[in-house]
Write an enzyme that holds these catalytic residues in place. Sequence first.
Site, PDB file in Angstrom:
ATOM      1  N   SER A   4       0.844  -1.195   0.000  1.00 34.05           N
ATOM      2  CA  SER A   4       0.000   0.000   0.000  1.00 34.05           C
ATOM      3  C   SER A   4       0.882   1.248   0.000  1.00 34.05           C
ATOM      4  CB  SER A   4      -0.930   0.005   1.208  1.00 34.05           C
ATOM      5  OG  SER A   4      -0.174   0.111   2.390  1.00 34.05           O
ATOM      6  N   HIS A   7       1.666   7.287   1.154  1.00 35.17           N
ATOM      7  CA  HIS A   7       1.300   8.662   0.799  1.00 35.17           C
ATOM      8  C   HIS A   7       0.307   8.605  -0.367  1.00 35.17           C
ATOM      9  CE1 HIS A   7       4.566   9.996   3.346  1.00 35.17           C
ATOM     10  NE2 HIS A   7       5.331   9.132   2.732  1.00 35.17           N
ATOM     11  N   HIS A   9      -1.843  10.469  -1.634  1.00 38.96           N
ATOM     12  CA  HIS A   9      -2.065  11.649  -2.467  1.00 38.96           C
ATOM     13  C   HIS A   9      -0.805  12.065  -3.212  1.00 38.96           C
ATOM     14  CE1 HIS A   9      -6.010  11.969  -0.794  1.00 38.96           C
ATOM     15  NE2 HIS A   9      -5.514  11.975   0.420  1.00 38.96           N
ATOM     16  N   GLN A  11       1.924  11.432  -6.093  1.00 42.10           N
ATOM     17  CA  GLN A  11       2.119  10.722  -7.347  1.00 42.10           C
ATOM     18  C   GLN A  11       3.437  11.145  -7.957  1.00 42.10           C
ATOM     19  OE1 GLN A  11      -1.156  11.418  -9.984  1.00 42.10           O
ATOM     20  NE2 GLN A  11      -2.640  10.473  -8.626  1.00 42.10           N
ATOM     21  N   HIS A 124      13.345  19.873 -11.376  1.00 48.48           N
ATOM     22  CA  HIS A 124      13.809  20.073 -12.743  1.00 48.48           C
ATOM     23  C   HIS A 124      15.322  19.964 -12.745  1.00 48.48           C
ATOM     24  CE1 HIS A 124      10.125  22.370 -14.537  1.00 48.48           C
ATOM     25  NE2 HIS A 124       9.815  21.186 -14.060  1.00 48.48           N
ATOM     26  N   HIS A 139      16.729  22.630  -9.641  1.00 48.54           N
ATOM     27  CA  HIS A 139      15.757  23.387  -8.874  1.00 48.54           C
ATOM     28  C   HIS A 139      14.435  22.615  -8.792  1.00 48.54           C
ATOM     29  CE1 HIS A 139      14.986  24.515 -13.070  1.00 48.54           C
ATOM     30  NE2 HIS A 139      13.757  24.828 -12.692  1.00 48.54           N
ATOM     31  N   HIS A 141      10.015  23.369  -8.370  1.00 55.06           N
ATOM     32  CA  HIS A 141       8.892  24.304  -8.332  1.00 55.06           C
ATOM     33  C   HIS A 141       7.809  23.767  -7.404  1.00 55.06           C
ATOM     34  CE1 HIS A 141      10.220  26.639 -11.845  1.00 55.06           C
ATOM     35  NE2 HIS A 141      10.613  25.479 -12.344  1.00 55.06           N
ATOM     36  N   LYS A 154      -7.255  29.159  -5.956  1.00 59.81           N
ATOM     37  CA  LYS A 154      -7.048  29.888  -7.202  1.00 59.81           C
ATOM     38  C   LYS A 154      -7.412  28.950  -8.347  1.00 59.81           C
ATOM     39  CE  LYS A 154      -3.562  32.113 -10.075  1.00 59.81           C
ATOM     40  NZ  LYS A 154      -4.216  33.391 -10.270  1.00 59.81           N
ATOM     41  N   GLU A 160      -6.759  34.273 -17.731  1.00 57.45           N
ATOM     42  CA  GLU A 160      -5.499  33.643 -17.345  1.00 57.45           C
ATOM     43  C   GLU A 160      -5.145  32.469 -18.255  1.00 57.45           C
ATOM     44  OE1 GLU A 160      -4.500  34.335 -12.825  1.00 57.45           O
ATOM     45  OE2 GLU A 160      -6.318  33.114 -13.050  1.00 57.45           O
TER      46      GLU A 160
END
Length: 186
Positions: A4, A7, A9, A11, A124, A139, A141, A154, A160
């Site tokens: 199992s 975590h 949530h 991916q 990245h 780095h 994000h 948001k 946008e």
Amino acid sequence: MGASNPHPHCQVWANKTAPNESNKETVAQSDYYAANDSCLLCDYLALEAKAGERLVFENEGFYILVPFWGVWPFETILISKRHITGLDDLAGSERDELSEALKGVTMRYDNLFQVSFPYSMGFHQRPTDGQTHPEWHFHAHFYPPLLRSATIRKFMVGYELLATPQRDIAAESAARRLRELPDSLI
């Protein structure tokens, strides 16, 4: 039957080919390196470190800051202080420093609205084509969708999506709010 997922949530995604966003970064970093004989993110980090107003977290190996170009309200970017091009370049203590930096930002996210704060995060690093890629800088994000509270998200819609994303909170304000939070649960 497989084990199992501790975590559920979380991916992990991987592609055989480079995705659009990292391709854009490759072009930008390559063009900058060709024009300046310098690393784009090294030069950017020097400016941000000097100004300090968008800085959220710092340790010996990493900075976490709210980028001025960010679109998400509390978007952050983790950048290695030492010019490395990928996770496999991390030296001894840098692995622990990366872990500390990740905890530093995620705990601040959880403390911001005192909820388990959702976010998408991605590392990245240089392309895997066998070339050295000195223009690339490792780095990560962080894109969190929460806006003004635990219940206000948001959404990228209308203008946008079809024209230009809009920032809902100043980068300096978001950085200050995150920076002032502890990196352990409150």
